[in-house]
Structures are given as C-alpha cells and as structure tokens.
Design a protein around this motif. Sequence first.
Motif, PDB file in Angstrom:
ATOM      1  N   THR A 308       0.832  -1.210   0.000  1.00 28.49           N
ATOM      2  CA  THR A 308       0.000   0.000   0.000  1.00 28.49           C
ATOM      3  C   THR A 308       0.870   1.265   0.000  1.00 28.49           C
ATOM      4  OG1 THR A 308      -0.119  -0.104   2.411  1.00 28.49           O
ATOM      5  CG2 THR A 308      -1.934  -1.093   1.206  1.00 28.49           C
ATOM      6  N   ILE A 309       2.124   1.099  -0.401  1.00 25.33           N
ATOM      7  CA  ILE A 309       3.047   2.236  -0.432  1.00 25.33           C
ATOM      8  C   ILE A 309       2.902   3.016  -1.742  1.00 25.33           C
ATOM      9  CG2 ILE A 309       5.500   2.879  -0.446  1.00 25.33           C
ATOM     10  CD1 ILE A 309       4.546   1.868   2.261  1.00 25.33           C
ATOM     11  N   VAL A 310       2.873   4.358  -1.599  1.00 23.42           N
ATOM     12  CA  VAL A 310       2.765   5.226  -2.766  1.00 23.42           C
ATOM     13  C   VAL A 310       4.124   5.296  -3.461  1.00 23.42           C
ATOM     14  CG1 VAL A 310       2.282   7.588  -3.538  1.00 23.42           C
ATOM     15  CG2 VAL A 310       0.966   6.589  -1.646  1.00 23.42           C
ATOM     16  N   THR A 311       4.126   5.056  -4.780  1.00 23.13           N
ATOM     17  CA  THR A 311       5.397   5.102  -5.521  1.00 23.13           C
ATOM     18  C   THR A 311       5.457   6.293  -6.482  1.00 23.13           C
ATOM     19  OG1 THR A 311       4.416   3.540  -7.064  1.00 23.13           O
ATOM     20  CG2 THR A 311       5.912   2.637  -5.399  1.00 23.13           C
ATOM     21  N   LYS A 398       5.724  11.727   9.433  1.00 19.04           N
ATOM     22  CA  LYS A 398       5.987  10.384   9.958  1.00 19.04           C
ATOM     23  C   LYS A 398       4.681   9.646  10.277  1.00 19.04           C
ATOM     24  CE  LYS A 398      10.429  11.716  11.931  1.00 19.04           C
ATOM     25  NZ  LYS A 398      11.368  11.155  10.973  1.00 19.04           N
ATOM     26  N   GLU A 399       3.615  10.419  10.462  1.00 20.97           N
ATOM     27  CA  GLU A 399       2.315   9.793  10.762  1.00 20.97           C
ATOM     28  C   GLU A 399       1.760   9.028   9.564  1.00 20.97           C
ATOM     29  OE1 GLU A 399      -0.071  10.262  13.438  1.00 20.97           O
ATOM     30  OE2 GLU A 399       1.246  11.396  14.748  1.00 20.97           O
ATOM     31  N   ILE A 400       2.206   9.384   8.364  1.00 20.83           N
ATOM     32  CA  ILE A 400       1.642   8.707   7.190  1.00 20.83           C
ATOM     33  C   ILE A 400       2.686   7.869   6.452  1.00 20.83           C
ATOM     34  CG2 ILE A 400      -0.272  10.303   6.822  1.00 20.83           C
ATOM     35  CD1 ILE A 400       1.469  11.659   4.641  1.00 20.83           C
ATOM     36  N   THR A 401       3.861   7.749   7.059  1.00 14.78           N
ATOM     37  CA  THR A 401       4.892   6.950   6.392  1.00 14.78           C
ATOM     38  C   THR A 401       5.257   5.745   7.235  1.00 14.78           C
ATOM     39  OG1 THR A 401       6.568   8.402   7.353  1.00 14.78           O
ATOM     40  CG2 THR A 401       5.911   8.852   5.085  1.00 14.78           C
ATOM     41  N   THR A 402       5.976   4.841   6.596  1.00 14.69           N
ATOM     42  CA  THR A 402       6.236   3.534   7.174  1.00 14.69           C
ATOM     43  C   THR A 402       7.578   3.457   7.878  1.00 14.69           C
ATOM     44  OG1 THR A 402       5.051   2.784   5.233  1.00 14.69           O
ATOM     45  CG2 THR A 402       6.107   1.089   6.544  1.00 14.69           C
ATOM     46  N   ALA A 403       8.534   4.262   7.417  1.00 14.32           N
ATOM     47  CA  ALA A 403       9.897   4.123   7.942  1.00 14.32           C
ATOM     48  C   ALA A 403      10.622   5.459   7.877  1.00 14.32           C
ATOM     49  CB  ALA A 403      10.658   3.085   7.122  1.00 14.32           C
ATOM     50  N   GLU A 404      11.818   5.466   8.437  1.00 17.55           N
ATOM     51  CA  GLU A 404      12.711   6.604   8.272  1.00 17.55           C
ATOM     52  C   GLU A 404      13.907   6.112   7.474  1.00 17.55           C
ATOM     53  OE1 GLU A 404      13.550   8.050  12.197  1.00 17.55           O
ATOM     54  OE2 GLU A 404      11.417   8.290  12.626  1.00 17.55           O
ATOM     55  N   ASN A 405      14.360   6.943   6.545  1.00 13.32           N
ATOM     56  CA  ASN A 405      15.473   6.530   5.690  1.00 13.32           C
ATOM     57  C   ASN A 405      16.802   6.862   6.370  1.00 13.32           C
ATOM     58  OD1 ASN A 405      17.427   6.181   3.736  1.00 13.32           O
ATOM     59  ND2 ASN A 405      16.128   6.945   2.073  1.00 13.32           N
ATOM     60  N   PRO A 406      17.508   5.855   6.849  1.00 11.05           N
ATOM     61  CA  PRO A 406      18.737   6.124   7.605  1.00 11.05           C
ATOM     62  C   PRO A 406      19.850   6.696   6.731  1.00 11.05           C
ATOM     63  CG  PRO A 406      18.508   3.775   7.190  1.00 11.05           C
ATOM     64  CD  PRO A 406      17.259   4.416   6.677  1.00 11.05           C
ATOM     65  N   ASN A 407      19.683   6.621   5.414  1.00  2.92           N
ATOM     66  CA  ASN A 407      20.717   7.131   4.513  1.00  2.92           C
ATOM     67  C   ASN A 407      20.576   8.617   4.233  1.00  2.92           C
ATOM     68  OD1 ASN A 407      21.731   4.496   4.167  1.00  2.92           O
ATOM     69  ND2 ASN A 407      20.098   4.083   2.711  1.00  2.92           N
ATOM     70  N   GLY A 417      16.128  10.000  10.165  1.00  2.00           N
ATOM     71  CA  GLY A 417      15.995   9.838   8.723  1.00  2.00           C
ATOM     72  C   GLY A 417      14.717  10.497   8.216  1.00  2.00           C
ATOM     73  N   VAL A 418      14.690  10.816   6.920  1.00  2.00           N
ATOM     74  CA  VAL A 418      13.484  11.435   6.368  1.00  2.00           C
ATOM     75  C   VAL A 418      12.342  10.415   6.343  1.00  2.00           C
ATOM     76  CG1 VAL A 418      14.713  13.163   5.009  1.00  2.00           C
ATOM     77  CG2 VAL A 418      14.220  10.923   3.980  1.00  2.00           C
ATOM     78  N   ALA A 419      11.134  10.930   6.523  1.00  2.00           N
ATOM     79  CA  ALA A 419       9.936  10.076   6.539  1.00  2.00           C
ATOM     80  C   ALA A 419       9.771   9.429   5.171  1.00  2.00           C
ATOM     81  CB  ALA A 419       8.714  10.914   6.889  1.00  2.00           C
ATOM     82  N   THR A 420       9.697   8.120   5.151  1.00  2.00           N
ATOM     83  CA  THR A 420       9.777   7.379   3.883  1.00  2.00           C
ATOM     84  C   THR A 420       8.681   6.331   3.775  1.00  2.00           C
ATOM     85  OG1 THR A 420      12.169   7.654   3.873  1.00  2.00           O
ATOM     86  CG2 THR A 420      11.293   5.901   2.489  1.00  2.00           C
ATOM     87  N   GLY A 421       8.104   6.224   2.590  1.00  2.00           N
ATOM     88  CA  GLY A 421       7.123   5.170   2.337  1.00  2.00           C
ATOM     89  C   GLY A 421       5.729   5.587   2.749  1.00  2.00           C
ATOM     90  N   ILE A 422       5.119   6.488   1.975  1.00  2.00           N
ATOM     91  CA  ILE A 422       3.753   6.938   2.284  1.00  2.00           C
ATOM     92  C   ILE A 422       2.807   5.751   2.144  1.00  2.00           C
ATOM     93  CG2 ILE A 422       1.871   8.486   1.581  1.00  2.00           C
ATOM     94  CD1 ILE A 422       4.123  10.227   0.242  1.00  2.00           C
ATOM     95  N   ASP A 423       2.047   5.498   3.188  1.00  2.00           N
ATOM     96  CA  ASP A 423       1.112   4.372   3.195  1.00  2.00           C
ATOM     97  C   ASP A 423      -0.296   4.935   3.015  1.00  2.00           C
ATOM     98  OD1 ASP A 423      -0.570   2.261   3.797  1.00  2.00           O
ATOM     99  OD2 ASP A 423       0.668   1.518   5.454  1.00  2.00           O
ATOM    100  N   ILE A 424      -0.979   4.544   1.956  1.00  2.00           N
ATOM    101  CA  ILE A 424      -2.322   5.108   1.710  1.00  2.00           C
ATOM    102  C   ILE A 424      -3.269   4.814   2.875  1.00  2.00           C
ATOM    103  CG2 ILE A 424      -2.266   5.211  -0.816  1.00  2.00           C
ATOM    104  CD1 ILE A 424      -3.793   2.546  -0.854  1.00  2.00           C
ATOM    105  N   ARG A 425      -3.063   3.730   3.572  1.00  2.00           N
ATOM    106  CA  ARG A 425      -3.928   3.427   4.720  1.00  2.00           C
ATOM    107  C   ARG A 425      -3.777   4.499   5.793  1.00  2.00           C
ATOM    108  NH1 ARG A 425      -1.908  -2.225   6.700  1.00  2.00           N
ATOM    109  NH2 ARG A 425       0.020  -1.038   6.448  1.00  2.00           N
ATOM    110  N   GLN A 426      -2.526   4.912   6.018  1.00  2.00           N
ATOM    111  CA  GLN A 426      -2.294   5.920   7.057  1.00  2.00           C
ATOM    112  C   GLN A 426      -2.822   7.295   6.644  1.00  2.00           C
ATOM    113  OE1 GLN A 426       1.603   3.729   7.619  1.00  2.00           O
ATOM    114  NE2 GLN A 426       1.813   5.381   9.093  1.00  2.00           N
ATOM    115  N   VAL A 427      -2.760   7.587   5.348  1.00  2.00           N
ATOM    116  CA  VAL A 427      -3.316   8.856   4.867  1.00  2.00           C
ATOM    117  C   VAL A 427      -4.823   8.887   5.126  1.00  2.00           C
ATOM    118  CG1 VAL A 427      -3.765  10.277   2.817  1.00  2.00           C
ATOM    119  CG2 VAL A 427      -1.514   9.210   3.139  1.00  2.00           C
ATOM    120  N   ILE A 428      -5.491   7.791   4.790  1.00  2.00           N
ATOM    121  CA  ILE A 428      -6.947   7.743   4.978  1.00  2.00           C
ATOM    122  C   ILE A 428      -7.285   7.703   6.470  1.00  2.00           C
ATOM    123  CG2 ILE A 428      -9.029   6.362   4.583  1.00  2.00           C
ATOM    124  CD1 ILE A 428      -7.978   7.742   2.054  1.00  2.00           C
TER     125      ILE A 428
END
Lengths: 475, 514
Positions: A308-311, A398-407, A417-428
């Motif tokens: 469910t990650i936005v690409t 971070k509330e709508i993403t899955t991870a933080e990018n350690p790089n 890390g920057v908030a990474t991996g927007i999850d449509i479930r969390q957005v809704i």
Amino acid sequence: MSKINELFNGKIHAINVGIEFFKDDIIKQNANASHLDWKPPGGGKPELINALDRLENAAVAEKIAAANKLAVERIINSQPMLVGFDQAINVVPGMTKTTILHAGPPITWDKMCGSMKGAVTGAIVFEGLAKDIEEAEQVAASGAITFSPCHEHNCVGSMAGVTSASMFMHVVKNKTYGNVAYTNLSEQMAKILRMGANDESVIARLNWMRDVLGPMLRDAMKIAGEIDLRLMLAQALHMGDECHNRNNAGTSLLIQALTPYILETDFTKEQKREVFDFVASSDYFSGPTWMALCKCALDAAHGIENSTIVTTMARNGVEFGIRVSGMAGNTWFIGPAQKVIGPMFAGYKPEDSGLDIGDSAITETYGIGGFAMAAAPAIVALVGGTVEEAIGFSTTMKEITTAENPNVTIPLLDFQGVATGIDIRQVIQTGILPIINTAIAHKDAGIGMIGAGITYPPMEAFEKALLAVTETISQ
Amino acid sequence: MSTKVVIKQSTYFDSVSLMSLSTKANQIEGVEQAVIAMGTDMNKEVLKNVGLLTPELEAAKTSDLMIVVKAATDELCESALIAIEELFKKKGGSKSATEIKYSTIDSAAASIPEANLAVISVNGAFAAREARKALENDLHVMLFSDNVSIEEEIALKQFAHEKGLLMMGPDCGTAIIGNVALCFGNAVRKGNIGIVGASGTGSQEVSVRIHDFGGGITQLIGTGGRDLSEQVGGIMMLDGIKALEEDEATKVIVLISKPPAASVQEKVLAQVKSCKKPVVVYFIGGEETPVLEAGGHFAKTSKEAAIKAVVLAGANEDELNKRALNWPLIEEVRAKLTPEQKYVRGLFCGGTLCDEAMYLAMDKYEDVYSNIQKKADYKLKNIHESKAHTFLDMGDDDFTNGKPHPMIDPSTRIARFLEEAKDPSVGVILMDFILGFGSHEDPVGVMLPAILEAKANAAKEGRHLEILGYVLGTDLDTPNFDEQVKKLMDAGVTIASSSTNAGLLAREFVAKGE
C-alpha cells in the motif's frame, strides 16, 4: 502482576481521543495525558472505514506489512548513480521523434492547462515540427504527436515536464536493483519552457542546451563514469537543502563533482565558461537530478503485490495522480490538482496561478522536499514562516509513512531519517495529506514561473486507491 | 508616482525568504509595487517586466540586495521603506519546543511507551474502532462515547478480557484510576475501598458519600451501563472484582448497577461468593436475599452502600454522622403545601440519581412515571409531558439526541423546570447539581434565575413551591461545594445531603394524611 493491577499501581499516562478538556482535567490531577490530533478516519465515509477495517483483518494486515516492508527496504536500499547524459531519443524507452512526454497522469492536448500547452508548442517548434507557435498548436491538435506521461517512460519532468526527442536527459542507474530513470536538464528559473514560456529566448536556450550544455555533460560523464547521488543528496540535506525548492548546496556539490571532467572535455574555454555561468545563474541546476534519483529508487519499489506504499505522486496541471506499489503498471488514481499557496514574484497575484503541476512531487514521495523542510530553515517562508512549523511538517509526515530513511537524515531532528514510504492506509486513517512544496507557474501559456509555495494532493486520489487496493488484496 | 531604490551591498538572503518579504511588502499601506530581491540577472529581468528597472539597479551585483518601492508620493515610499526594514527584523522569541502532536493511537502508543490508558470520547460511529486500536496497543480503555452497538461492546470486552485489560464503557462517564478521575468524577480521598460501577452518577454518588463519611477510594472502575445486560454478561464487572480482589490496597469492594439481568446477577454473585474480600452490593431496586446468600452485604440505597463500605473498611459506625432524615423539616414543608400539590417532579442530570429517587418514590406510590421506567405502564409515552409523579433522566438519549448532556448544557432542563413550576399539582421539584471534573463550571449559577422566577410566580399565585436541590460533590471539588450550596439556600432551595435523602425527602414532602 496482572496488567490491570499494574495500571492501579503505575502512574497514569492517558492518550486522550476526542473531548480535549478531559486531557486538561487529567493533567490537573498530576497525571500525564497526550491529546491526539484526531480526525474521523476516511473523513467519516463509511465505505472507507469499511475498507480500512478489511485491511486490518489480521491475515490481510500481515500480508500488507510484509509487502510494505519490502517496498520500503527497496526505496531505502536503492543506490541511484548518475551514469550519463544523452538525448531522449537515444535512451528513453518508447521515445520517437513525434513523442512528447508530459508531467502527471495521462492527459490529452485539448484538456491541457495553459502552461503545459505553452511548453508543448514550444517543444514542437524546438524539434522543428512546426515553424512557429501558431503552427505548433495545429500540429499538437492534429493527432500527429504522441502524448504520454513521463512516468510511463521511466522519466520524471519538472513542472509541465515536457520532454521531446532531442532534449538531453540525466541517466540515473540503480546500482542495487538495476533499473534506470531519466529526467530533463534544468533550464534554470522563470521564463522557461517547463513553466510554459516559449518565446525565442526560450527556444534559443533549448538549442544551446542541446548543442553545448548537454553534449558537454555527456562527455564529462563518459570520463567520470558514475556519481553517487544518494550520498550527495544526504550531504545536501546536511547543508540546508530540502532538494525540491532549495538546491543551493546540492547544485554546488554536483557542479563541484562534474567540474574536473567538464574541464577535460574538448569544448572551447568560452563554451565551458558559458556552462559554468549558466549553472551559476540559478541554484536550480541540480533540481531535476534529485527527481531522477527519487524516481529511480521508487520505481524499484513499484509493483510489489499487496503493498500500500505510494510510488508516484504527479500532476499535469489539471489532475493529480498517484500510483501505489501493489497496483502494478500504470494504474493512476486521480483527483483534481489543487492551488499552490505561497509567496509570489512582484507583479503577480494568486489569481494568476495555474494549478499544481509537475512530476517534482516525486521528491516528497521519496521523503525529501516538503517532507524534509526541517533540513532547510532558510526557506521556511514556503511553509508558513517559522522553523518550528517546518519541523512540524517533517515530523507530521511520519504519521503517514512507514519508515525513516537512515541514509538521508536531518541534523535539526537529531539526524532522524526522512519520513519514507507513504502508506495510503495511514493517509486515509489520519486525514493527513502529504505536504508538497513546489513552484507556481502562470495559468496562461508563455509566461513562466510566478512564485512558490505549498500544496497537497486531493484526498480523492488516496480514497480511490484505498478502495481499489482493498479489492485487490482481499481477493 | 514615486519610486525609491535601496541597494544593500553584499547582503545575502535566500530567494524564498525574499519572495515572502516581497509579498508582505506589497501589502504595506500605500505601496503600489514593491520588490525585494538579490541582484541577479533573473531578478533584474523581473524588474524590467514590471517597469521598475533603473540604471542603479541594473548595476547591482548578484551579492547585493535590491529593495524597490513604488508608491503615490515620496512620503509614502519613505514610510514603506521603514516598514520594510521592520520586516527584516527577526521576530525572535519563538515558542519553546512544540509538543509533538500525534494523529493516531498507533503512533502515539509507539512514541509514548509509558502510555497505559486511552480515554476515548469521539463520535460513537468511530469509537469502537479507536477502542480496538487502543487495546491492540495494550492500552486500557475508558470509552466515554455512547452510540456504540452492543455487538461492538461485546467484541471489545472479550478482546480486553483475553488481553487482561480494562475496557471501561462504552457510555461510561466515570472512573477513578490511581486517584485520577477520568472524564466525569469527583475529587475524593485516597483510601481502601474499591468500586465497580455500571452506572456513572451512581458511582460518583457512592464515592462522594464514602468521602463524606471519612473513607476513601482505591479505584473506581466504570463498566458502562450495559455491562450487566444478558448479552454482555458482566464481563468487565467480573474482571473488575477480580482485579480489586488482587489489589493489595483495596480492603472492601462496592458494586453498583441498575437492576442486572437475572443470569448475570447470578454470575456476579457467584464471584462475590468466592471473593476473599467483603463486597457491598447496591443493585438499584434489587433484592436482599440472593446477595446475603452469596455472602455479600446488601445495600438498598447509595447512602447505605457507602455506610456499609466505610464500616467494613474500618470506620466506627457509632462515630459516623449518618445525616438522618430531617423529620421536622418534612412536617414543615407538608404544612405549606395545598392538598392539590400532590406530586414530585424530578429533573435530573444524573441517570442513577434519577433512578434512585424514582425507586424510593415507587416504594411509596403507584403512579410514578419516567422516561427510564422499567414498568411499561409507567414509562412516559410523551417525554415532554409529565404525569403524576415524574422523574426525568435528562441525560438520556431521548433528551440529548443531537444536543450536549445537561451536565454541560443546561438549557433543556431550565425550560422544563419553568414548565413544571407552573403546574398547581406539583408540590416539589427535585434537581441534582453535579460538581467535579467534566461538569459545568457553575451548575447552580445557570439555574438560579429560573429558580427565582418560578418561586416569585408561585408566590403571586399564593402557592408555595418547594424546590429541593442536591449538590453532588466533595469539599475538594471544583466549583466550590459550599458556595454552590449557599447560592441555592439563598434562593430558598432546600438542600438534601445525599442522593438517597433527596429521594426520601421529595417523596415525604408530598405525602398526604399521615
């Protein structure tokens, strides 16, 4: 001791959801309480809540979690390398002499906004397919031109995103996963094709870019071999860029890396001088480079079943479209493009603004740009004016993403890390939309950039995506 | 038209900051056009487009800051330049580190490991979902929301039971956990009496009476009103009793509920029987025998429940001021009422306070009506019209549909009070005033004008209108208990010292020919 008895004997720390004075009363009694910034999930729409519930079924949730973990790992582990520059016709998949790529989801000539029409006609003239803008409009309308989204050709394009056969492209290869992404060269700022301007000065600049800048960069990269863009991006963030609207540090780093090789090319000293002056004329030179990096990493995470990650987030000036990893290929979920709110150049007013446009939201999709505003205190004016607000945006994402990018980390946030991996479930679920900071193009063709600010995708796109994904996963 | 130019050499600002400053500069009174920008070629091009490029600006270097103002007069230009200088000055003193805001229970629970409880008061349509998320995150739940379906309640409570968590509610206004009142609650002393209550104001009343009799509370677990229904089966009351039995600080347990379903009462009493600690059972309108058979201590009223609890907890019964009923007062009021003034009208914020007064009236009279009557014949068909003795729970859904609870918004009760006061068959109007956390900041104050008006109107008609007030609160509560009582007494309202006494006084005031 049972959990209930632990509660009796411990110190209360309540999470309060709903009526706020309940939190105040708890704090008055010397206990702790945190009040949630809560909104009804899915804006209270029953079909969306129902979809969220279905996705929360333990077996389904587990499948999604595994898929999302993989998707986010691929985004984070991607190592996009700049490996060359070449003309679109030579490298971009599916490119023909009469193809014009554009930003955002698919759109036809008749529906394009002013700035995209301006850019398209300019590109037609540039390619020699028409003698002037007037004739270019007829060519564009004739059906002789194949219009297609950049994103469907492994490309991304700033603003109108208009990309034609002889334009020079960045070639960015994913060292980890092997996929390649492309993007146009920066024309720098203001009165430029991608902002919808198309007069003689614009075409002349494009010609110079085709004949001097592009070939020089191509030759320089042949000598350089490859440049690690992710490393450079991480450095740029530490130097105060968010790499969407502020590219001062990134541009310095990029040209610093390229300079020795540019010097080794066979071009004249005057031509080299022109190139360095051009890069110095605005800090946007590296803007597209980061977009290609982001595209390269996100493409590696696209098409993972059950994810469910936005690409992709991209706009064509009329519609805003997103793609979700679990919906392989070019399935776009669309809603109306929004206004961009922010400071404007002298002489322009909000009513002159075109709607949100460009593939540059790929940066936010990756986790930089608006998501990394806390890294760029110098341009907090874009997001309200205070550093605190900028930090707020970066942490809220971070509330709508899955991870933080350690790089890719932000010093001001203790190198989180920057908030990474927007999850449509969390957005809704949260009602929080990804924040995008972006330029504003004039609504009419031929004028160009008139400001910059922030905007959000339409919730509708995420709603449609959630419902579609729910059907796919539950089957 | 006048134009002024200022060039600050070697002064750098980021372009976005300058765009923002330009935007603000253009809003300054009298400014026709203002541009603040670095001296780049691109910015000079912009100035040229808007007709403001002068030779001076043309000569500016990339590292120079250009400020250009166009206004109607020189004076306006000058004042605008001063205002622009102000814009450059740092606002400073930015707020201290902001509290991080979370949007979901999941993210809050993940970020606050010490969180142990969720208090949920969102709209009922979303409440069960949030409660489930809280339980999934190992948080105990206080679910204040109403309009949660019974199926959802059962699912939540079973889930909580499996995880060993408290699931208080739904529709649960009261709890005191670790001496912290949640939602509606009173400031009561810490002590050794634990309460499990399926009724909000009933639990508040018992906790306040315990405090009044010198005792104190360990925990007050609110189960929600439907916990002892056939369907839910008392899941939380049973878990609550068990937890209090295991709680070292708790010496005595008090159970409070409206009449439970028979099968559930059986289950609860079975647990009372096996409980090693003394248990006082106050099931409103309940029977004594089964409680005694289970080895429990039966209480007929909330006051009796509190007295039994403090005595079992170690108080000397002989030293208690039990606040006996004031019979001389009753005689005095009876004498003032005409033979036609036969009826009690109770207008309640607290559902259990209403229930208790109603049951006490039912012990004495047949014709006792209410919106919450169990006996079908005496349940009001039209809640807006009182009949004979009428006791209204104005916090019930019939009255609150789409409106806030009368504990928060008193307007519905005020209107109804003025209606009742006109009825010549009414002898006494009984009202509760609930203090403490979650309640109105001045429940007496908002009612006073109506009380004075009603009293005056009755006096004009040559009729005594007895108004009986009960203030539920402790000396530690906000607003101040004594001040609230005094305001009522000054307005000629008679004060009852407990919910039980309020019910008894009301029914005795209107008794005839004894």
